[in-house]
Scaffold this motif. Structure first.
Motif, mmCIF file in Angstrom:
data_model
loop_
_atom_site.group_PDB
_atom_site.id
_atom_site.type_symbol
_atom_site.label_atom_id
_atom_site.label_comp_id
_atom_site.label_asym_id
_atom_site.label_seq_id
_atom_site.Cartn_x
_atom_site.Cartn_y
_atom_site.Cartn_z
ATOM 1 N N VAL A 199 0.817 -1.213 0.000
ATOM 2 C CA VAL A 199 0.000 0.000 0.000
ATOM 3 C C VAL A 199 0.852 1.266 0.000
ATOM 4 N N VAL A 200 2.170 1.134 0.256
ATOM 5 C CA VAL A 200 3.006 2.329 0.353
ATOM 6 C C VAL A 200 4.432 2.006 -0.068
ATOM 7 N N ARG A 201 5.065 2.985 -0.684
ATOM 8 C CA ARG A 201 6.514 2.950 -0.926
ATOM 9 C C ARG A 201 7.162 3.956 0.010
ATOM 10 N N THR A 202 8.126 3.492 0.780
ATOM 11 C CA THR A 202 8.801 4.360 1.745
ATOM 12 C C THR A 202 10.233 4.591 1.285
ATOM 13 N N ARG A 203 10.609 5.850 1.163
ATOM 14 C CA ARG A 203 11.950 6.194 0.689
ATOM 15 C C ARG A 203 12.948 6.158 1.842
ATOM 16 N N ALA A 204 14.080 5.524 1.605
ATOM 17 C CA ALA A 204 15.120 5.386 2.623
ATOM 18 C C ALA A 204 16.402 6.037 2.123
ATOM 19 N N ASP A 205 17.141 6.684 3.015
ATOM 20 C CA ASP A 205 18.408 7.314 2.657
ATOM 21 C C ASP A 205 19.494 6.264 2.527
ATOM 22 N N ASP A 206 20.286 6.342 1.463
ATOM 23 C CA ASP A 206 21.444 5.476 1.243
ATOM 24 C C ASP A 206 21.073 3.994 1.236
ATOM 25 N N GLY A 207 19.822 3.684 0.962
ATOM 26 C CA GLY A 207 19.431 2.283 0.877
ATOM 27 C C GLY A 207 19.382 1.554 2.189
ATOM 28 N N LYS A 208 19.415 2.260 3.302
ATOM 29 C CA LYS A 208 19.406 1.608 4.609
ATOM 30 C C LYS A 208 17.978 1.487 5.130
ATOM 31 N N VAL A 209 17.681 0.336 5.687
ATOM 32 C CA VAL A 209 16.368 0.122 6.276
ATOM 33 C C VAL A 209 16.262 0.926 7.575
ATOM 34 N N PRO A 210 15.237 1.753 7.732
ATOM 35 C CA PRO A 210 15.104 2.513 8.986
ATOM 36 C C PRO A 210 14.972 1.576 10.181
ATOM 37 N N ASP A 211 15.815 1.766 11.206
ATOM 38 C CA ASP A 211 15.777 0.897 12.384
ATOM 39 C C ASP A 211 15.771 1.704 13.677
ATOM 40 N N GLN A 212 15.301 2.955 13.588
ATOM 41 C CA GLN A 212 15.373 3.828 14.756
ATOM 42 C C GLN A 212 14.427 3.400 15.868
ATOM 43 N N HIS A 213 13.467 2.514 15.558
ATOM 44 C CA HIS A 213 12.498 2.125 16.577
ATOM 45 C C HIS A 213 12.928 0.893 17.362
ATOM 46 N N VAL A 214 14.026 0.260 16.987
ATOM 47 C CA VAL A 214 14.420 -0.983 17.639
ATOM 48 C C VAL A 214 14.721 -0.747 19.118
ATOM 49 N N GLU A 215 15.575 0.224 19.420
ATOM 50 C CA GLU A 215 15.928 0.492 20.805
ATOM 51 C C GLU A 215 14.727 1.028 21.585
ATOM 52 N N GLN A 216 13.880 1.816 20.919
ATOM 53 C CA GLN A 216 12.690 2.343 21.581
ATOM 54 C C GLN A 216 11.766 1.208 21.996
ATOM 55 N N LEU A 217 11.576 0.244 21.108
ATOM 56 C CA LEU A 217 10.709 -0.880 21.438
ATOM 57 C C LEU A 217 11.286 -1.706 22.578
ATOM 58 N N ARG A 218 12.600 -1.864 22.602
ATOM 59 C CA ARG A 218 13.224 -2.621 23.689
ATOM 60 C C ARG A 218 12.948 -1.932 25.030
ATOM 61 N N GLN A 219 13.033 -0.620 25.050
ATOM 62 C CA GLN A 219 12.738 0.120 26.269
ATOM 63 C C GLN A 219 11.266 0.001 26.648
ATOM 64 N N LEU A 220 10.393 0.005 25.641
ATOM 65 C CA LEU A 220 8.970 -0.134 25.920
ATOM 66 C C LEU A 220 8.644 -1.509 26.483
ATOM 67 N N VAL A 221 9.307 -2.543 25.981
ATOM 68 C CA VAL A 221 9.104 -3.887 26.512
ATOM 69 C C VAL A 221 9.458 -3.913 27.995
ATOM 70 N N ASP A 222 10.605 -3.335 28.345
ATOM 71 C CA ASP A 222 11.012 -3.297 29.749
ATOM 72 C C ASP A 222 9.987 -2.547 30.600
ATOM 73 N N ARG A 223 9.488 -1.430 30.049
ATOM 74 C CA ARG A 223 8.526 -0.612 30.799
ATOM 75 C C ARG A 223 7.219 -1.377 31.005
ATOM 76 N N ARG A 224 6.728 -2.030 29.945
ATOM 77 C CA ARG A 224 5.477 -2.773 30.047
ATOM 78 C C ARG A 224 5.603 -3.935 31.027
#
Length: 288
Positions: A199-224
Motif C-alpha cells: 500500500v506504500v513505498r517508503t523512501r530510505a536514505d542510502d538504501g538503509k532500512v530505517p531501524d530507529q524504533h528498535v531500541e525504543q521498542l526494547r525500552q517499551l518492553v522493559d517498561r510494560r
C-alpha cells in the motif's frame, strides 16, 4: 499521473502528514495522497517550514521545532474523520491505498486498524530495496502485528479515530518512543487486520532500512513488563513471556547437546589415557 479508480462514497478519513524534511519530498508525498479517490481531509504538520501548498484545501500547520510526538498530537487534534492515517513525508501511497484500507476497516465494526505491506525504495522513490510484509497472523493478535512491523505502522495503516480518542494524546514524555507506543496501544485496543498487498513505498536514505524504533521498542518492553507482569492475560505480557520461554527452552537444548558432544569427543582420550600405562609396560617387558 491519474488514478485508474473512480471517486467513491465512504466514511471520510483524516490523513495526518508529519512533514519533517519538507521540500520536494513532501510535495511528492502530498501528490500521491491527492490521487486517492476515497473521501479524505488532509492535515499537514510542517516541521521543516518548507511546505508551501496543501492539496484539496487541506489544513497546514507550520510548527517547526516540535518533536514528532508533539506534531502527532497537534495533527490528531485537528482530525474529524471516522478514521486516521498517519503518514510521513518519506511515504508514497500507491493508487488505491485508501480503497484497500478503508474497505477492509469499515467492513467490520470490531476492527481497530488495518495494516498493509510496505515497499522500501531508494531516495528517489524508484528502485525497490526491500519488501516488508505485515505479519500474517490472526487479527486478534494486534500487538504481534505492531511488533512484526518494527513498532511503526506509519504510512501503511488506517486506524479508527474513536480508538485513538480513547487512548488519549500520544505520550509526549516518551519522546521519540511515543509513535511506536501509540501503535502498540492500538494493537491492544481491538482487532488489527493485515492485508497481503503493498500500500506504500517508503523512501530510505542510502538504501538503509530505517531501524530507529528498535531500541525504543526494547525500552517499551522493559517498561510494560515492569508495570504489567501481574496480568498474565495481557497480550503484551503473553507475547513476551512466550518468546522468553522459547529462548529458555532453546538454551536448554543447546546446553544438553554441547554436553553430549563434549562427552563423545572425550571418550577416545579417556580410553587412551587409561590403557597407555599397561600397554607401555607390556612393550617394555617384551623388549627385555
Amino acid at each position: 499521473a491519474s488514478s485508474p479508480l473512480h471517486d467513491v462514497e465512504g466514511p471520510r478519513v483524516s490523513v495526518v502528514v508529519i512533514a519533517r524534511e519538507g521540500g520536494p519530498l513532501a510535495a511528492d508525498c502530498l501528490a500521491a495522497i491527492d490521487r486517492q479517490r476515497w473521501p479524505l481531509e488532509l492535515i499537514v504538520v510542517d516541521l521543516s517550514g518548507t511546505v508551501r501548498q496543501v492539496p484539496r484545501g487541506g489544513t497546514l500547520l507550520r510548527l517547526p521545532g516540535l518533536t514528532e510526538a508533539e506534531a502527532i498530537g497537534r495533527g490528531l487534534a485537528k482530525a474529524t474523520g471516522h478514521a486516521v492515517a498517519l503518514v510521513g513525508d518519506e511515504d508514497l501511497w500507491l493508487p488505491g491505498t485508501l480503497h484497500a484500507l478503508g474497505t477492509a476497516l469499515f467492513a467490520d465494526p470490531d476492527r481497530a486498524a488495518v495494516v498493509g505491506d510496505r515497499v522500501l525504495v531508494d531516495g528517489r522513490g524508484e528502485w525497490p530495496l526491500a519488501y516488508h510484509p505485515a505479519p500474517r497472523v490472526p487479527s486478534d493478535r494486534g500487538v504481534e502485528v505492531v511488533l512484526g512491523c518494527g513498532g511503526c505502522l506509519r504510512g501503511r495503516s488506517l486506524v479508527r479515530r474513536d480508538v485513538l480518542l480513547a487512548l488519549g494524546d500520544p505520550r509526549v514524555e516518551l519522546g521519540e518512543a511515543a509513535l511506536p507506543d501509540l501503535f502498540v496501544q492500538v494493537g491492544r485496543a481491538g482487532l488489527v487486520e493485515t492485508l497481503p498487498l503493498p500500500v506504500v513505498r517508503t523512501r530510505a536514505d542510502d538504501g538503509k532500512v530505517p531501524d530507529q524504533h528498535v531500541e525504543q521498542l526494547r525500552q517499551l518492553v522493559d517498561r510494560r513488563l515492569a508495570d504489567e507482569t501481574t496480568d498474565p492475560g495481557n497480550p503484551w505480557v503473553a507475547l513476551v513471556t512466550s518468546r522468553v520461554a522459547s529462548l529458555s527452552l532453546m538454551s536448554v537444548h543447546i546446553e544438553r547437546n554441547l554436553k553430549m558432544l563434549t562427552s563423545s569427543l572425550l571418550k577416545p582420550w579417556r580410553f587412551c589415557r587409561k590403557n597407555t600405562g599397561p600397554l607401555l609396560s607390556s612393550l617394555m617387558a617384551m623388549a627385555a
